[in-house]
Write a protein that holds these residues in place. Structure first.
Motif, PDB file in Angstrom:
ATOM      1  N   LEU A  32     -10.900  72.376 121.076  1.00  0.00           N
ATOM      2  CA  LEU A  32     -10.033  71.422 120.386  1.00  0.00           C
ATOM      3  C   LEU A  32     -10.598  71.036 119.026  1.00  0.00           C
ATOM      4  O   LEU A  32      -9.843  70.802 118.076  1.00  0.00           O
ATOM      5  N   SER A  33     -11.923  70.946 118.952  1.00  0.00           N
ATOM      6  CA  SER A  33     -12.571  70.632 117.676  1.00  0.00           C
ATOM      7  C   SER A  33     -14.002  71.147 117.722  1.00  0.00           C
ATOM      8  O   SER A  33     -14.585  71.308 118.792  1.00  0.00           O
ATOM      9  N   GLY A  34     -14.566  71.420 116.556  1.00  0.00           N
ATOM     10  CA  GLY A  34     -15.941  71.896 116.489  1.00  0.00           C
ATOM     11  C   GLY A  34     -16.056  73.382 116.732  1.00  0.00           C
ATOM     12  O   GLY A  34     -15.123  74.158 116.488  1.00  0.00           O
ATOM     13  N   GLU A  35     -17.190  73.766 117.313  1.00  0.00           N
ATOM     14  CA  GLU A  35     -17.493  75.185 117.500  1.00  0.00           C
ATOM     15  C   GLU A  35     -18.505  75.324 118.629  1.00  0.00           C
ATOM     16  O   GLU A  35     -19.442  74.536 118.750  1.00  0.00           O
ATOM     17  N   ILE A  36     -18.325  76.331 119.496  1.00  0.00           N
ATOM     18  CA  ILE A  36     -19.282  76.613 120.570  1.00  0.00           C
ATOM     19  C   ILE A  36     -19.488  78.116 120.670  1.00  0.00           C
ATOM     20  O   ILE A  36     -18.647  78.914 120.240  1.00  0.00           O
ATOM     21  N   SER A  37     -20.621  78.491 121.249  1.00  0.00           N
ATOM     22  CA  SER A  37     -20.876  79.891 121.596  1.00  0.00           C
ATOM     23  C   SER A  37     -20.622  80.041 123.087  1.00  0.00           C
ATOM     24  O   SER A  37     -21.043  79.204 123.886  1.00  0.00           O
ATOM     25  N   ASP A  38     -19.924  81.100 123.452  1.00  0.00           N
ATOM     26  CA  ASP A  38     -19.615  81.327 124.859  1.00  0.00           C
ATOM     27  C   ASP A  38     -19.776  82.811 125.150  1.00  0.00           C
ATOM     28  O   ASP A  38     -18.911  83.629 124.822  1.00  0.00           O
ATOM     29  N   SER A  55     -14.082  86.299 136.969  1.00  0.00           N
ATOM     30  CA  SER A  55     -14.854  86.507 135.746  1.00  0.00           C
ATOM     31  C   SER A  55     -15.684  85.260 135.462  1.00  0.00           C
ATOM     32  O   SER A  55     -15.595  84.263 136.173  1.00  0.00           O
ATOM     33  N   TRP A  56     -16.478  85.308 134.389  1.00  0.00           N
ATOM     34  CA  TRP A  56     -17.363  84.177 134.098  1.00  0.00           C
ATOM     35  C   TRP A  56     -17.382  83.868 132.612  1.00  0.00           C
ATOM     36  O   TRP A  56     -16.995  84.685 131.789  1.00  0.00           O
ATOM     37  N   ASN A  57     -17.806  82.648 132.309  1.00  0.00           N
ATOM     38  CA  ASN A  57     -18.096  82.276 130.929  1.00  0.00           C
ATOM     39  C   ASN A  57     -19.341  81.399 130.924  1.00  0.00           C
ATOM     40  O   ASN A  57     -19.733  80.849 131.960  1.00  0.00           O
ATOM     41  N   CYS A  58     -19.964  81.272 129.785  1.00  0.00           N
ATOM     42  CA  CYS A  58     -21.237  80.553 129.700  1.00  0.00           C
ATOM     43  C   CYS A  58     -21.318  79.824 128.356  1.00  0.00           C
ATOM     44  O   CYS A  58     -21.934  80.312 127.408  1.00  0.00           O
ATOM     45  N   PRO A  59     -20.675  78.647 128.264  1.00  0.00           N
ATOM     46  CA  PRO A  59     -20.664  77.926 126.985  1.00  0.00           C
ATOM     47  C   PRO A  59     -22.050  77.403 126.600  1.00  0.00           C
ATOM     48  O   PRO A  59     -22.795  76.915 127.443  1.00  0.00           O
ATOM     49  N   GLN A  60     -22.368  77.527 125.328  1.00  0.00           N
ATOM     50  CA  GLN A  60     -23.619  77.003 124.769  1.00  0.00           C
ATOM     51  C   GLN A  60     -23.257  75.954 123.720  1.00  0.00           C
ATOM     52  O   GLN A  60     -22.654  76.271 122.706  1.00  0.00           O
ATOM     53  N   TRP A  61     -23.655  74.715 123.981  1.00  0.00           N
ATOM     54  CA  TRP A  61     -23.303  73.609 123.097  1.00  0.00           C
ATOM     55  C   TRP A  61     -24.437  73.424 122.088  1.00  0.00           C
ATOM     56  O   TRP A  61     -25.509  72.925 122.407  1.00  0.00           O
TER      57      TRP A  61
END
Length: 262
Positions: A32-38, A55-61
């Motif tokens: 919604l706002s900002g930026e993350i690595s996933d 499946s999987w995801n792995c967000p990095q804040w």
């Protein structure tokens, strides 16, 4: 039609990294706002990540960002908004909505699963995601509208009790007055209030009884009758249970306190 953001698809295979998130239902992650690595993706504002079941995801804040996660369960949609302020991750809100009506959502999810095999169809993928979001918004709006109607009905029933407490009210008679079933009436009180129907009715009657005992020289039987209690003995037992005093003791103590103040 220009649709903002890019739609990415989570990997189906490969080694599951530490802290990865994997469930048996499809999910849609939206920045919604900002930026993350996933995983292998760098997601910016309005970017979307579709995570098929299994499946999987792995967000990095790494910097401030807000995300919306939608989980498509068999019977419910799960909405979750999270915000990373640079130091901690906060769950802003969570909401569950029943999946009712035509299977529009299921067909759109299946279309996304099919189109992930066609990486060149990025624009079509975004349009499908936006159609899916529109469907979710319709379900959420319907849920909010239903909740609003239930709340309004609950307040109307409480107002009815506050006005007609002296009458021989029962769960059945009040339900009939509002053209609902007694079970639904109980459901409204359990969901929206802190007291059940009978508890609220007794509470209202006892509060009126306290007022009469303080301000009028009525006999206890008369107070009980005026407040809707047909059995004065039951009224006295209920009054003592809630105040630890009999009606007469309550009246005497109140007037004694008034004399002390004078």
């Amino acid at each position: 039609m220009d649709v903002p953001g890019t739609c990415y698809f989570a990997p189906e295979s490969g080694t599951l990294p530490p802290l990865a998130f994997k469930v048996d239902f499809p999910r849609l992650e939206i920045v919604l706002s900002g930026e993350i690595s996933d995983g292998p993706f760098n997601l910016r504002q309005h970017d979307m990540l579709f995570v098929p079941a299994g499946s999987w995801n792995c967000p990095q804040w790494t910097r401030p960002a807000t995300t919306l996660s939608i989980l498509f369960g068999k019977q419910q949609l799960g909405f979750s908004v999270q915000h990373w302020d640079g130091q901690q991750l906060v769950n802003v809100t969570k909401q569950h909505v029943a999946r009712r009506g035509p299977r529009v959502g299921s067909f759109l999810l299946q279309a996304l699963i099919e189109i992930r095999m066609q990486p060149q169809e990025t624009h079509t993928a975004k349009l499908i995601v936006f159609s899916l979001l529109s469907h979710c918004a319709d379900l959420l709006g319907s849920h909010i509208q239903t909740a609003s109607r239930s709340e309004a009905l609950f307040e109307a029933i409480r107002s009815h009790i506050d006005t007609h407490y002296a009458e021989p009210l029962s769960r059945e008679s009040v339900a009939q007055a509002f053209y609902i079933s007694p079970n639904y009436l109980s459901h409204l009180f359990n969901k929206s209030g802190t007291l059940g129907f009978n508890e609220y009715l007794n509470y209202t009657r006892l509060e009126k009884a306290k007022m009469l005992l303080k301000n009028y020289d009525l006999k206890v039987k008369e107070v009980a009758h005026v407040c809707g209690f047909t059995d004065s003995n039951y009224f006295c037992r209920l009054f003592r249970k809630n105040t630890e005093r009999s009606p007469s003791e309550y009246r005497r103590q109140y007037h004694s306190q008034l004399l002390m103040k004078e």
